[in-house]
Design a protein around this motif. Structure first.
Motif: not given
Length: 555
Positions: A321-329, A89-96, A113-118, A98-102
């Motif tokens: 598809a790419a964002v979904t794959l990144a989230l699942y990976a 709930a905390l660790g994976l959210v903040f990792m998501t 970048l800020p909107i990608a983080f959002a 950062l990683a998925v935002g970039y």
């Protein structure tokens, strides 16, 4: 009048979804049926258009649903699995974030970048309601389901708090990790304290009111219970804290306050039935609203892209598809690492074969479905920047978020049954032993209480009345003695007692149903009125509920 008709149509759709899912010749998860109904209602010829207001949605639907989830979730298991829940709930959210935002910023340069983080922040919360509707009851092992429910309960707040800071950074161009971390702690603790305080204050008031009113109408107390999540949410938001965590804390606090255990039985039964109905209606309306938005968001974007070029349609679908794959990976790797570290710690304590199970990791990964919180969060993105220019990439971000929600639901519908097929649970219900213990000790306590009452009453009676009291005492006590006989560890006596109890239950059910038929016949011939019928029918319903509930227990 238009809003009245809209609400009535949505309520009718929720009701039809509950009936329709049982009439279908094949099994379809209820959330998917409700989303399909919503998409059907969005058909232009029907003329039904519901504007999705994120602020109104967050205030009206989210507090009561999170309050009910917090009230219902097993607190012991939540505390036992706190480390895994917080890491998700905390660790994976903040990792998501950062990683998925970039990743999103690199994939779609038009999204800053800020909107990608959002966007990554709103994609991080999971939906346990959709998950339970897709997986089915008791299909996922209890321990894993507790973790997933706890994660969904807590990551709504962490994801939306991260969204708040990302939007602030997009509007102001300023971001400080130190200030954001400190603010997060303050916002979270303030929300938790507010929810707990509101729930505690209500319990104190409710106990005082019950002391004055006695066994009166329980409706006022139930209505006050309905106001708790909204009061917690509004007080916390007004103070600048997390309203979502306040609603969660208020619900979890309910089991630790006297209002859950004290007071009239009628009030508790009314509250339970009321909240069951509210959960069904609100959950149904949430998914129908999702379905209402998808054709407009996805269809409009794809049609607009098609008018520009066919290649652009493929690009938009590729983004989803790419964002979904990144989230699942990322989720798969994170869960696998958590289980790997847990297994290493178990090995140090002498537990052999403590390796992360691939199927468990896969189920946990696929179970991360996205839902209404994601859509509400992405639609709350500002339309313009502080200088008045349009927010770049907003429409693409909304399209990606909507697509990920739909794809994650479809993946879960297809993959979860396959992953859960043939998954053998540990065998016996993990709570069967403690249920047996509770039933045994409660029956023993009942026998002791009957003996005390008999001793008190018989001391004041003459010989004839005392003999009658002894007979009544033995008759009442026999019920609990036979119940204890069914709970014994000796196989043969327990089986005999269970057969006797089953026969008695069958006879009692037949008698109760005959009573009900007679009552309905008396009302139809006007020998009793509706008020008398309702009173007696409630008594028979409660008696049958107790018998059938007892019959579902398997020693």
């Amino acid at each position: 009048m238009e809003i009245v008709f809209t609400v009535l149509i949505l309520l009718l759709a929720v009701s039809l979804s509950g009936v329709g899912v049982r009439l279908l010749p094949f099994k379809v998860p209820l959330p998917l049926v409700q989303i399909a109904l919503g998409a059907l209602l969005a058909w232009p010829a029907l003329g039904l258009h519901v504007t999705f207001d994120p602020e109104l949605f967050m205030l009206l639907f989210i507090p009561p649903l999170l309050f009910a989830d917090g009230w219902r979730i097993p607190k012991r298991e939540f505390f036992m699995q706190r480390r895994a829940i917080l890491m998700l709930a905390l660790g994976l959210v903040f990792m998501t974030v950062l990683a998925v935002g970039y990743f999103i910023h690199a994939l779609v340069p038009v999204i800053s970048l800020p909107i990608a983080f959002a966007l990554a922040a709103v994609l991080s919360p999971t939906d346990a309601v959709a998950l339970s509707g897709i997986a089915g009851k008791d299909r996922i092992p209890a321990q894993l389901m507790h973790i997933l429910e706890g994660e969904a309960l807590m990551n709504d707040a962490s994801g939306l708090v991260a969204l708040k800071f990302a939007i602030a950074a997009a509007l102001t161009g300023v971001f400080s990790l130190r200030d954001a971390s400190l603010s997060f702690v303050i916002i979270a603790l303030g929300g938790l304290a507010t929810g707990a305080a509101v729930s505690w204050i209500f319990s104190v008031i409710s106990v005082r009111v019950s002391a004055f009113s006695g066994e009166g109408d329980p409706a006022p107390g139930v209505i006050m219970t309905l106001l708790i999540p909204f009061a917690s949410y509004l007080f916390a938001e007004h103070a600048g804290w997390s309203g979502i965590l306040a609603a969660v804390a208020a619900g979890m606090m309910m089991n630790h306050t006297s209002v859950s255990h004290a007071g009239p039985v009628a009030a508790r039964m009314r509250a339970n039935s009321t909240w069951a109905m509210i959960e069904f209606i609100f959950n149904g309306m949430v998914f129908i609203l999702l379905g209402l938005q998808f054709p407009h968001i996805l269809g409009s974007a794809l049609l607009e892209a098609h008018e520009t070029s066919n290649a652009l349609v493929g690009v938009l679908l590729g983004y989803v598809a790419a964002v979904t794959l990144a989230l699942y990976a990322l989720r798969f790797v994170w869960v696998w690492l958590l289980r790997w570290f847990a297994s290493r710690n178990a090995v140090k304590h002498g537990v052999s074969n403590a390796v992360p199970g691939l199927r468990t990791v896969a189920v946990t990964t696929v179970a991360g479905v996205r839902g209404a919180i994601t859509l509400a969060g992405v639609l709350s993105l500002p339309v313009v920047l502080s200088n008045g220019t349009a927010l770049p990439g907003r429409n693409v971000a909304i399209f990606i978020a909507s697509g990920v929600i739909l794809v994650s639901l479809l993946i879960a519908v297809v993959a979860l049954p396959l992953l859960l097929r043939g998954w053998r649970h540990s065998g016996q219900d993990p709570h069967a032993a403690e249920e047996r213990l509770a039933r045994t000790q409660s029956a023993q306590a009942a026998i002791r209480a009957i003996e005390d009452v008999h001793d008190t009453v018989a001391a004041e009676l003459d010989e004839a009345a005392s003999a009658y009291a002894t007979e009544v005492t033995a008759r009442v006590m026999d019920l609990y003695r036979r119940r204890l006989a069914t709970l014994t560890d000796e196989k043969e006596p327990a089986e005999v007692a269970r057969r006797a109890e089953a026969l008695e239950r069958q006879m009692k059910l037949a008698a109760i149903r005959a009573e009900r038929a007679t009552l309905l016949s008396l009302r139809s011939t006007q020998q009793i009125n509706d008020e008398t019928l309702n009173k007696l029918m409630r008594e028979t319903d409660l008696a049958e509920t107790a018998l059938t509930s007892r019959g579902r227990f398997k020693a």
